[in-house]
Structure formats: structure tokens, C-alpha cells
Design a protein around this motif. Structure first.
Motif, PDB file in Angstrom:
ATOM      1  N   LEU A 100      -0.157   8.484  -1.549  1.00  0.00           N
ATOM      2  CA  LEU A 100       0.199   7.779  -0.327  1.00  0.00           C
ATOM      3  C   LEU A 100       1.314   8.525   0.391  1.00  0.00           C
ATOM      4  N   ASN A 108       3.467  -0.893   4.345  1.00  0.00           N
ATOM      5  CA  ASN A 108       2.121  -0.525   3.893  1.00  0.00           C
ATOM      6  C   ASN A 108       1.630  -1.577   2.915  1.00  0.00           C
ATOM      7  N   TYR A 110      -1.618  -2.776   0.477  1.00  0.00           N
ATOM      8  CA  TYR A 110      -2.867  -2.405  -0.178  1.00  0.00           C
ATOM      9  C   TYR A 110      -3.278  -3.535  -1.105  1.00  0.00           C
ATOM     10  N   ARG A 123      -6.612  -0.236   1.711  1.00  0.00           N
ATOM     11  CA  ARG A 123      -5.636  -0.626   2.725  1.00  0.00           C
ATOM     12  C   ARG A 123      -5.985  -2.009   3.251  1.00  0.00           C
TER      13      ARG A 123
END
Length: 128
Positions: A100, A108, A110, A123
Motif C-alpha cells: 500500500l 484509507n 480496506y 478497497r
């Protein structure tokens, strides 16, 4: 009285000569959220989250975890952890990791899923 005043000014002068300790400015970091909120992984086994080959978190069903990390590249690897639930002893498993790229100030998210190669990160939207 003069003696006390001179002593006070002398003490303040000495303190002024000592090196000052300054707190570092605001450090930029990135937030990484990994969730197991959906039932995409149909097991009750605990999943370990490894960041740069160090165990950083453990997730059961319906849990998520977040990390404040410095910007840059990092490797995230997922694997089943041995636990109290029967059948959770890891055997031979794929040791691949996901690379990443984190940017300062970025969030972020996920989610954990299973594909033909084993556990993987997908994602996800932030949903705020």
C-alpha cells in the motif's frame, strides 16, 4: 533586596543559556482502517493483520481496526491465527502481502475478503 534581585536575574540568565527543548511540529500521518465487518470471510477464526511483517492487529467477525502510520509504502499481510476455535490452526498458506502507498492526511479503508489465493484486502468506501 538587591542581592535577591541580582540572584533572580542571574538565575534567569543561566536558564536562557540552556538549550531549549522544542516539541516537534505537527507530524503528518495517514490512517489505515481494516475491517472485517461484512461476512465475506466465512470462518470464526481470528485473522491477524501484519504490517511490515509485524503482528499489528487481530480481528474477529464484525470488527475493524485502525492505524496511524507515517506516509510511504508498507506491506500488509493477512493470515488466520491459531485460537480457541477448533480448526483454526493455520496450515500451509499463501504468504503474499499487499503493498500500500499511504499519503499524509489520507484515510484509507480496506475490507478483508477471500479470493482464490486466500485472504485479501479490497478497497472500501469510507461511508461517512
Amino acid at each position: 533586596m538587591r542581592r535577591a534581585a541580582f540572584g533572580l536575574f542571574g538565575l534567569l540568565g543561566i536558564v536562557g543559556l540552556l538549550p531549549q527543548a522544542h516539541a516537534a511540529g505537527p507530524s503528518d500521518y495517514s490512517i489505515l482502517i481494516i475491517s472485517r465487518e461484512r461476512l465475506e470471510v466465512a470462518t470464526s477464526c481470528e485473522i491477524g493483520v501484519y504490517i511490515n511483517d509485524q503482528l499489528a492487529g487481530r480481528l474477529f467477525q464484525e470488527q475493524s481496526t485502525s492505524f496511524n502510520l507515517p506516509p510511504g509504502e508498507l506491506d500488509v499481510r493477512l493470515r488466520y491465527l491459531p485460537g480457541q476455535v477448533p480448526g483454526c490452526q493455520p496450515g500451509i498458506e499463501n504468504q503474499r502481502s499487499t503493498r500500500l502507498q499511504l499519503a499524509a492526511g489520507q484515510i484509507n479503508k480496506y475490507r478483508i475478503a477471500v479470493d482464490q489465493n486466500g485472504l485479501t484486502l479490497i478497497r472500501a468506501g469510507l461511508g461517512y
